[in-house]
Design a protein around this motif. Structure first.
Motif, PDB file in Angstrom:
ATOM      1  N   ILE A  63       0.844  -1.203   0.000  1.00 29.57           N
ATOM      2  CA  ILE A  63       0.000   0.000   0.000  1.00 29.57           C
ATOM      3  C   ILE A  63       0.875   1.247   0.000  1.00 29.57           C
ATOM      4  CG2 ILE A  63      -1.617   1.357   1.402  1.00 29.57           C
ATOM      5  CD1 ILE A  63      -2.843  -1.376   2.276  1.00 29.57           C
ATOM      6  N   GLN A  64       1.899   1.249   0.826  1.00 28.28           N
ATOM      7  CA  GLN A  64       2.823   2.391   0.915  1.00 28.28           C
ATOM      8  C   GLN A  64       3.517   2.621  -0.428  1.00 28.28           C
ATOM      9  OE1 GLN A  64       3.972   3.794   4.241  1.00 28.28           O
ATOM     10  NE2 GLN A  64       5.300   5.288   3.250  1.00 28.28           N
ATOM     11  N   GLU A  65       3.975   1.547  -1.061  1.00 29.29           N
ATOM     12  CA  GLU A  65       4.674   1.662  -2.339  1.00 29.29           C
ATOM     13  C   GLU A  65       3.755   2.233  -3.429  1.00 29.29           C
ATOM     14  OE1 GLU A  65       6.447  -1.550  -5.421  1.00 29.29           O
ATOM     15  OE2 GLU A  65       7.143  -1.758  -3.352  1.00 29.29           O
ATOM     16  N   HIS A  84       8.688  18.947  -1.118  1.00 29.11           N
ATOM     17  CA  HIS A  84       7.432  19.456  -0.558  1.00 29.11           C
ATOM     18  C   HIS A  84       6.340  18.380  -0.565  1.00 29.11           C
ATOM     19  CE1 HIS A  84       8.362  24.019  -1.165  1.00 29.11           C
ATOM     20  NE2 HIS A  84       9.211  23.401  -0.370  1.00 29.11           N
ATOM     21  N   GLN A  85       6.753  17.129  -0.775  1.00 29.55           N
ATOM     22  CA  GLN A  85       5.828  15.997  -0.750  1.00 29.55           C
ATOM     23  C   GLN A  85       6.025  15.222   0.548  1.00 29.55           C
ATOM     24  OE1 GLN A  85       6.340  13.583  -4.316  1.00 29.55           O
ATOM     25  NE2 GLN A  85       6.911  15.427  -5.449  1.00 29.55           N
ATOM     26  N   HIS A  86       4.929  14.936   1.221  1.00 25.87           N
ATOM     27  CA  HIS A  86       5.002  14.240   2.507  1.00 25.87           C
ATOM     28  C   HIS A  86       4.024  13.068   2.473  1.00 25.87           C
ATOM     29  CE1 HIS A  86       6.993  17.912   4.023  1.00 25.87           C
ATOM     30  NE2 HIS A  86       6.084  18.530   3.289  1.00 25.87           N
ATOM     31  N   ILE A  87       4.540  11.846   2.597  1.00 25.67           N
ATOM     32  CA  ILE A  87       3.681  10.675   2.702  1.00 25.67           C
ATOM     33  C   ILE A  87       3.979  10.048   4.061  1.00 25.67           C
ATOM     34  CG2 ILE A  87       5.274   9.138   1.479  1.00 25.67           C
ATOM     35  CD1 ILE A  87       2.571   7.922   0.260  1.00 25.67           C
ATOM     36  N   LEU A  88       2.928   9.886   4.852  1.00 28.07           N
ATOM     37  CA  LEU A  88       3.106   9.481   6.243  1.00 28.07           C
ATOM     38  C   LEU A  88       2.172   8.331   6.594  1.00 28.07           C
ATOM     39  CD1 LEU A  88       2.976  13.162   7.339  1.00 28.07           C
ATOM     40  CD2 LEU A  88       5.032  11.781   7.378  1.00 28.07           C
ATOM     41  N   LEU A  89       2.496   7.634   7.653  1.00 30.62           N
ATOM     42  CA  LEU A  89       1.695   6.533   8.151  1.00 30.62           C
ATOM     43  C   LEU A  89       1.154   6.921   9.524  1.00 30.62           C
ATOM     44  CD1 LEU A  89       0.925   3.511   7.630  1.00 30.62           C
ATOM     45  CD2 LEU A  89       2.966   2.907   8.937  1.00 30.62           C
TER      46      LEU A  89
END
Length: 144
Positions: A63-65, A84-89
């Motif tokens: 899912i993260q990938e 400026h891109q932020h992907i977090l869990l």
């Protein structure tokens, strides 16, 4: 009205994200602001509970990938730089607040489905972001 210097747009990577990002981009462009893009992935254990004796790590990694690829394509399409891109869990409202605090944002833009009744009582990401933010929040009506 004061101008915003740093704008955070939180998206869920649905089709409605284009509208939310367009509003944020318009504000950022007119004010000469930095625009940051945030997507939060909720851990599967939040949805299914921690008592289920299953290992979700492989599925969570997949899912993260996939989300990372989608976010990069979305950011490229919207002219948002990689830094400026932020992907977090985690929990969306918590992680959105954390990014906004970290970069000293003065505006958070989120989509809102305009829920009412039981759906509103159950909560929504937009509502959670609004009530815990230390800066302005713009809720863009989507999906109505």
């Amino acid at each position: 009205m004061s101008q915003y210097s740093k704008v955070v747009v939180a998206i869920d990577l649905s089709e409605e994200s284009d509208l939310v990002a367009a509003r944020a981009r318009a504000i950022a462009t007119s004010a000469g602001s930095e625009l940051h893009l945030v997507h939060v992935i909720e851990p599967l254990s939040f949805a299914y509970g921690v008592d289920i004796p299953m290992d979700f790590s492989g599925l969570q990694d997949e899912i993260q990938e996939q989300a990372t690829g989608q976010l990069q394509r979305f950011a490229e399409k919207n002219g948002i730089a990689a830094d400026h891109q932020h992907i977090l869990l985690g929990r969306p409202e918590v992680e959105i607040h954390a990014v906004a605090e970290k970069i000293s944002a003065d505006l958070i833009v989120v989509g809102s489905h305009g829920r009412y009744g039981l759906a509103l009582l159950m909560g929504s990401t937009a509502n959670g972001v609004l009530h815990g933010a230390s800066c302005d929040v713009l809720a863009v009506r989507v999906g109505s």
